[in-house]
Design an enzyme around this catalytic site. Structure first.
Site, PDB file in Angstrom:
ATOM      1  N   CYS A  45     -57.029  59.326  20.364  1.00  9.69           N
ATOM      2  CA  CYS A  45     -57.913  60.345  19.802  1.00  9.69           C
ATOM      3  C   CYS A  45     -59.291  60.136  20.420  1.00  9.69           C
ATOM      4  O   CYS A  45     -59.886  59.075  20.256  1.00  9.69           O
ATOM      5  CB  CYS A  45     -57.933  60.154  18.289  1.00  9.69           C
ATOM      6  SG  CYS A  45     -59.092  61.213  17.443  1.00  9.69           S
TER       7      CYS A  45
ATOM      8  N   CYS B 135     -72.014  65.930  15.971  1.00  9.15           N
ATOM      9  CA  CYS B 135     -71.517  67.300  16.037  1.00  9.15           C
ATOM     10  C   CYS B 135     -72.540  68.205  15.367  1.00  9.15           C
ATOM     11  O   CYS B 135     -73.128  67.840  14.346  1.00  9.15           O
ATOM     12  CB  CYS B 135     -70.172  67.429  15.328  1.00  9.15           C
ATOM     13  SG  CYS B 135     -69.438  69.082  15.495  1.00  9.15           S
TER      14      CYS B 135
ATOM     15  N   GLY C  94     -67.056  65.380  17.380  1.00  9.92           N
ATOM     16  CA  GLY C  94     -67.522  66.514  18.161  1.00  9.92           C
ATOM     17  C   GLY C  94     -66.595  67.711  18.180  1.00  9.92           C
ATOM     18  O   GLY C  94     -65.426  67.629  17.839  1.00  9.92           O
TER      19      GLY C  94
ATOM     20  N   SER D 271     -58.564  70.197  19.634  1.00 13.92           N
ATOM     21  CA  SER D 271     -58.731  70.634  18.249  1.00 13.92           C
ATOM     22  C   SER D 271     -60.080  71.335  18.112  1.00 13.92           C
ATOM     23  O   SER D 271     -61.102  70.820  18.558  1.00 13.92           O
ATOM     24  CB  SER D 271     -58.671  69.412  17.322  1.00 13.92           C
ATOM     25  OG  SER D 271     -58.936  69.787  15.989  1.00 13.92           O
TER      26      SER D 271
ATOM     27  N   CYS E 222     -61.990  60.741  11.520  1.00 12.48           N
ATOM     28  CA  CYS E 222     -63.077  61.472  12.153  1.00 12.48           C
ATOM     29  C   CYS E 222     -64.472  60.979  11.739  1.00 12.48           C
ATOM     30  O   CYS E 222     -64.899  61.166  10.612  1.00 12.48           O
ATOM     31  CB  CYS E 222     -62.904  62.930  11.755  1.00 12.48           C
ATOM     32  SG  CYS E 222     -63.930  64.090  12.593  1.00 12.48           S
TER      33      CYS E 222
HETATM   34  N1  SAH Z   1     -64.378  69.488  15.848  1.00  5.35           N
HETATM   35  C1  SAH Z   1     -62.971  69.607  15.971  1.00  5.35           C
HETATM   36  C2  SAH Z   1     -62.266  68.309  16.341  1.00  5.35           C
HETATM   37  C3  SAH Z   1     -62.757  67.045  15.685  1.00  5.35           C
HETATM   38  S1  SAH Z   1     -62.445  66.911  13.957  1.00  5.35           S
HETATM   39  C4  SAH Z   1     -62.379  70.177  14.688  1.00  5.35           C
HETATM   40  O1  SAH Z   1     -63.095  70.286  13.698  1.00  5.35           O
HETATM   41  O2  SAH Z   1     -61.205  70.547  14.724  1.00  5.35           O
HETATM   42  C5  SAH Z   1     -60.696  66.582  13.933  1.00  5.35           C
HETATM   43  C6  SAH Z   1     -60.033  66.905  12.617  1.00  5.35           C
HETATM   44  O3  SAH Z   1     -60.462  65.993  11.592  1.00  5.35           O
HETATM   45  C7  SAH Z   1     -60.349  68.302  12.133  1.00  5.35           C
HETATM   46  O4  SAH Z   1     -59.190  68.972  11.712  1.00  5.35           O
HETATM   47  C8  SAH Z   1     -61.266  68.017  10.960  1.00  5.35           C
HETATM   48  O5  SAH Z   1     -61.244  69.050  10.032  1.00  5.35           O
HETATM   49  C9  SAH Z   1     -60.713  66.735  10.408  1.00  5.35           C
HETATM   50  N2  SAH Z   1     -61.652  66.043   9.525  1.00  5.35           N
HETATM   51  C10 SAH Z   1     -62.992  66.033   9.589  1.00  5.35           C
HETATM   52  N3  SAH Z   1     -63.521  65.293   8.587  1.00  5.35           N
HETATM   53  C11 SAH Z   1     -62.489  64.833   7.865  1.00  5.35           C
HETATM   54  C12 SAH Z   1     -62.383  64.022   6.708  1.00  5.35           C
HETATM   55  N4  SAH Z   1     -63.455  63.541   6.118  1.00  5.35           N
HETATM   56  N5  SAH Z   1     -61.148  63.748   6.226  1.00  5.35           N
HETATM   57  C13 SAH Z   1     -60.050  64.231   6.867  1.00  5.35           C
HETATM   58  N6  SAH Z   1     -60.079  65.006   7.941  1.00  5.35           N
HETATM   59  C14 SAH Z   1     -61.291  65.305   8.455  1.00  5.35           C
HETATM   60 FE1  SF4 Z   2     -67.739  68.961  13.926  1.00  8.17          FE
HETATM   61 FE2  SF4 Z   2     -65.050  69.087  13.635  1.00  8.17          FE
HETATM   62 FE3  SF4 Z   2     -66.576  67.532  12.024  1.00  8.17          FE
HETATM   63 FE4  SF4 Z   2     -66.726  70.187  11.788  1.00  8.17          FE
HETATM   64  S1  SF4 Z   2     -64.915  68.903  11.400  1.00  8.17           S
HETATM   65  S2  SF4 Z   2     -68.480  68.778  11.813  1.00  8.17           S
HETATM   66  S3  SF4 Z   2     -66.499  70.803  13.903  1.00  8.17           S
HETATM   67  S4  SF4 Z   2     -66.279  67.278  14.195  1.00  8.17           S
END
Ligand code: SAH
Ligand code: SF4
Length: 341
Positions: free
Chosen positions: A98, A105, A160, A190, A332
């Site tokens: 990953c 971001c 990001g 993603s 993430c």
């Molecule tokens: N910015 C892109 C890719 C990075 S985030 C996106 O948002 O898709 C990758 C995945 O992790 C996304 O599906 C996001 O919604 C999820 N994610 C972010 N924060 C999270 C959290 N606190 N718990 C579980 N999943 C989370």
């Molecule tokens: Fe950025 Fe993806 Fe996190 Fe949303 S979920 S703040 S787009 S990294």
């Protein structure tokens, strides 16, 4: 820095060396990466000494393992003091990395630790590829306890929004696919629903997978979680996902982070089922990883199973993402929070 130079221009960094030497170094960097230049046995010692500090564009600040060595998480630090996070997961038949595409971001999703801490800068193509090469070197050295001895899959699910860093993300895809030889089908980008980026990616020559982070099935709820939804509302995101499927012949997947009492009700499941059916998409449910700046909690087991039952009853395939490396916060943006930077 070797990975910050396109492989085609390597001769410029290793000036004065014959062409075949440049080719050898290129092979070490992209075909069989190693953790140090010491292992470049066909390269003279004096040249290795010269290149020693130039191999990685970052230092390893933290390396943590979990799941009996089948999950490894890194926090890399760049010379300009930016942190980059990657997570490596070994399974029986595959090894998935990953990667992060940005430091921080700018999208500001309420439930995401990365979003809560704001945006530092875009990662360069070489910084994205170096994460893959580093993991490849680590796996080749026998560092991972499970899975084959090579990184077979890459997912852009670290820090990001990859489509907000399009040119560099694209160049990193080119290097992974055309130079490192990773199958495009084993790479997943993603996105939170960056519509212009989804359209551009659909026109690229590679069959990379697309995962769309939906999290809500109506615009009011989605905008309250994802500020970008005001700019690209659900219908546009769905249309861009449909276009991706039509152009690539590859089904997209829908990601849905399950938050207690927020988006885990049966009305949301119903709305999601309709979207997933139209897109012929697979649904990936993820239980929320709680973050310091948000009061949201993960959905209960019971809510998750009822939600899944409804989806399955409507003929939608859904999986609950395994919670790899929870004890090391391998989610993430989580490591960055603990490191406090
Ligand atoms: N910015 C892109 C890719 C990075 S985030 C996106 O948002 O898709 C990758 C995945 O992790 C996304 O599906 C996001 O919604 C999820 N994610 C972010 N924060 C999270 C959290 N606190 N718990 C579980 N999943 C989370
Ligand atoms: Fe950025 Fe993806 Fe996190 Fe949303 S979920 S703040 S787009 S990294």
């Amino acid at each position: 820095m070797l990975y910050l130079t396109p492989p085609e221009d390597l001769a410029q960094v290793i000036q004065g060396e014959p062409e075949y030497r440049v080719g050898q170094i290129r092979e070490w960097l992209y075909d069989h990466p190693t953790l140090t230049v010491d292992e470049w046995t066909n390269v003279p010692r004096r040249l290795r000494a010269r290149l020693e500090g130039q191999l990685w564009p970052f230092e390893v600040e933290i390396e943590q393992t979990a799941d009996r060595g089948a999950t490894v998480k890194w926090l890399f630090r760049t010379p300009d003091n930016i942190s980059i996070e990657s997570v490596l997961m070994g399974y029986k038949n595959r090894v998935t990395l990953c990667v992060s595409s940005q430091a921080g971001c700018a999208m500001g999703c309420t439930f995401c630790a990365t979003g809560q801490f704001g945006f530092d800068r875009h990662l360069k193509a070489g910084e994205i590829v170096a994460q893959v090469a580093y993991a490849q070197a680590f796996v080749r050295a026998g560092g991972l306890s499970r899975g084959p001895k090579r990184v077979s899959n890459v997912v852009f699910m670290g820090m990001g929004e990859p489509l907000a860093n399009y040119p560099r993300m694209r160049e990193s895809l080119r290097l992974m696919i055309e130079v490192m030889g990773i199958s495009a089908r084993s790479i997943t980008v993603s996105t939170v629903g960056h519509v212009p980026g989804m359209r551009r990616l659909a026109d690229e020559p590679w069959q990379v997978g697309l995962a769309v982070s939906l999290h809500a099935a109506d615009d009011t709820l989605r905008s309250s979680l994802i500020p970008l939804n005001d700019r690209y509302p659900l219908a546009e995101v769905e249309a861009a996902a449909a276009e991706y499927f039509a152009k690539k012949g590859r089904r997209v997947s829908i990601e849905w982070t399950m938050m207690d009492g927020v988006n885990d009700g049966l009305d949301q499941a119903e709305g999601l089922a309709q979207i997933a059916r139209r897109l012929k998409a697979h649904v990936n449910l993820i239980a929320l990883n709680p973050t310091p700046l948000s009061v949201d909690k993960p959905s209960t087991k019971r809510a998750i199973s009822k939600f899944m039952e409804l989806l399955e009853g409507k003929g939608i395939t859904a999986t609950l993402r395994d919670t790899r490396g929870q004890d090391i916060d391998a989610a993430c943006g989580q490591l960055r929070v603990r490191a406090g930077s």
